[in-house]
Design an enzyme around this catalytic site. Structure first.
Site, PDB file in Angstrom:
ATOM      1  N   ARG A 235       7.904  75.228-133.177  1.00 52.68           N
ATOM      2  CA  ARG A 235       8.634  73.993-132.967  1.00 52.68           C
ATOM      3  C   ARG A 235       8.356  73.869-132.078  1.00 52.68           C
ATOM      4  O   ARG A 235       6.968  74.141-130.799  1.00 52.68           O
ATOM      5  CB  ARG A 235      10.041  74.965-132.664  1.00 52.68           C
ATOM      6  CG  ARG A 235      11.278  75.589-133.281  1.00 52.68           C
ATOM      7  CD  ARG A 235      11.281  74.932-134.230  1.00 52.68           C
ATOM      8  NE  ARG A 235      12.099  75.701-135.148  1.00 52.68           N
ATOM      9  CZ  ARG A 235      12.086  75.248-136.524  1.00 52.68           C
ATOM     10  NH1 ARG A 235      10.995  75.221-137.140  1.00 52.68           N
ATOM     11  NH2 ARG A 235      12.991  76.074-136.744  1.00 52.68           N
TER      12      ARG A 235
ATOM     13  N   GLU B 225      12.619  65.888-132.535  1.00 50.69           N
ATOM     14  CA  GLU B 225      12.914  64.819-134.189  1.00 50.69           C
ATOM     15  C   GLU B 225      14.517  64.680-134.633  1.00 50.69           C
ATOM     16  O   GLU B 225      15.615  65.463-134.040  1.00 50.69           O
ATOM     17  CB  GLU B 225      12.881  66.639-134.962  1.00 50.69           C
ATOM     18  CG  GLU B 225      11.090  66.927-134.465  1.00 50.69           C
ATOM     19  CD  GLU B 225      10.804  68.104-135.286  1.00 50.69           C
ATOM     20  OE1 GLU B 225      11.990  68.760-136.295  1.00 50.69           O
ATOM     21  OE2 GLU B 225       9.453  69.028-134.895  1.00 50.69           O
TER      22      GLU B 225
ATOM     23  N   HIS C 167       7.714  67.200-139.841  1.00 49.33           N
ATOM     24  CA  HIS C 167       8.335  68.701-139.982  1.00 49.33           C
ATOM     25  C   HIS C 167       8.258  69.196-141.535  1.00 49.33           C
ATOM     26  O   HIS C 167      10.000  68.784-142.299  1.00 49.33           O
ATOM     27  CB  HIS C 167       9.176  68.902-138.917  1.00 49.33           C
ATOM     28  CG  HIS C 167      10.585  70.098-139.258  1.00 49.33           C
ATOM     29  ND1 HIS C 167      10.691  70.648-138.124  1.00 49.33           N
ATOM     30  CD2 HIS C 167       9.675  71.036-139.564  1.00 49.33           C
ATOM     31  CE1 HIS C 167      11.152  71.660-137.672  1.00 49.33           C
ATOM     32  NE2 HIS C 167      10.928  72.396-139.038  1.00 49.33           N
TER      33      HIS C 167
HETATM   34  C1  DGY Z   1      11.499  76.542-140.647  1.00 51.54           C
HETATM   35  O1  DGY Z   1      12.786  77.361-142.525  1.00 51.54           O
HETATM   36  O2  DGY Z   1      12.704  77.247-139.763  1.00 51.54           O
HETATM   37  C2  DGY Z   1      11.027  75.477-140.696  1.00 51.54           C
HETATM   38  O3  DGY Z   1      10.888  75.200-139.798  1.00 51.54           O
HETATM   39  C3  DGY Z   1      11.853  74.142-141.902  1.00 51.54           C
HETATM   40  O4  DGY Z   1      13.078  74.353-141.080  1.00 51.54           O
END
Ligand code: DGY
Length: 324
Positions: free
Chosen positions: A237, A266, A284
């Site tokens: 993240r 984002e 992402h």
């Molecule tokens: C998650 O599943 O957490 C990935 O980052 C995709 O959103």
């Protein structure tokens, strides 16, 4: 009477049909106007929400009086205020396991791409710059045999470590809350403090969940501990890294490069990162393959269906809310 499900993202029309066998399904439609307004309008009647990418807490769910479950089509659940869900008795589910290998593939492709300057030299070639044999100033750095540091050795971290160890002969270091004896045995992985890992690794891959504890885990001090020849990869993240500090390190050359799939904000349409040749920037896409997104949505549908039928969902994040 059927319960109502609000499907706000990542659910395809055939999946909506599947849900409609058991539930009344509302899908906000951009052709019908403002999506956020449709979401808010549908909330008071919704027993279940399914989707991803939407922060949900007290402010957003105040009118969701009938809500029993939020089924996230993601493994990470940092978008949700779990303490508030617990207070309200709302179940939260996620989709672990099914995205492990494709997310690890993406992590490894960022390692490769940053080290061998794949994106940068692709753009350079297409711009018609390849007029003579390339100079050493365009050389990359080796991956094979270099030291790989995994920050957060969960399932995805372990899948990246396997790729590094078995495919690229990389010594594996890892840091985190607990030792993993099975992985130490399987991969010869060695446990380190975060500071020590940062100082030793050639590639540092961030795979920890975002929490108050991991916010800005990698900041100016930590970046300064890394070798100037090292590469930082973040597929976890964005807020785990202090982005301005990273940009400064990349600009000053105190860090060789970064491979990024996630950002502090984002989506990201503008950033000084986009001017940096030593940053690979992806939108992402860790789990974004057709097969994996379908598997994630199916898993989320199973979780949602179980919860709304009074059964314990397979991937219940907050078990104390289950009243079965
Ligand atoms: C998650 O599943 O957490 C990935 O980052 C995709 O959103």
């Amino acid at each position: 009477m059927k319960k109502t499900v609000l499907a706000f993202s990542r659910i395809t029309p055939p999946m909506v049909e599947r849900l409609e066998q058991d539930f009344d399904v509302i899908v906000p439609d951009p052709k019908k106007g403002d999506i956020a307004a449709q979401f808010d309008e549908a909330l008071p009647n919704a027993h279940g929400l399914i989707g991803a990418g939407r922060p949900l807490g007290a402010r957003q769910l105040a009118n969701a009086a009938n809500l029993e479950v939020v089924s996230s089509v993601s493994v990470g659940y940092d978008n949700y205020d779990v303490a508030y869900f617990n207070e309200r008795g709302i179940m939260l589910t996620n989709t672990p396991d099914v995205l492990t290998e494709s997310t690890a593939d993406l992590g490894f492709s960022l390692i490769m791409s940053s080290a061998r300057r794949v994106a940068e030299l692709d753009a350079w070639t297409k711009a018609g710059e390849w007029k003579a044999t390339i100079a050493p100033s365009h050389f990359g750095t080796d991956v094979y045999g270099k030291t790989l540091g995994i920050v957060g050795m969960g399932n995805i971290g372990a899948a990246i470590a396997r790729r590094g160890r078995l495919g690229f002969n990389m010594p594996i270091l890892y840091s985190g809350n607990s030792r993993k004896p099975a992985l130490e045995q399987e991969l010869g992985a060695q446990f380190r403090s975060l500071d020590q890992l940062l100082a030793e690794a050639d590639f540092v891959c961030l795979v920890v969940p975002l929490s108050e504890k991991t916010k800005h885990l990698i900041s100016r001090r930590e970046l300064a501990l890394m070798k100037p020849s090292a590469i930082l990869v973040n597929i976890a993240r964005g807020p785990i890294v202090d982005e301005p500090a990273l940009i400064e390190a990349l600009q000053n050359g105190t860090l060789r490069g970064a491979g990024l799939d996630v950002y502090e904000k984002e989506p990201l349409a503008e950033s000084p990162l986009f001017q940096l040749k030593n940053a690979v920037t992806l939108p992402h896409i860790g789990s974004a393959t057709s097969e994996t997104r379908e598997a994630m949505a199916n898993r989320a549908i199973s979780n949602l269906t179980a919860a709304l039928k009074g059964q314990r969902p397979q991937d219940l994040v907050n078990p104390q809310t289950f009243k079965g």
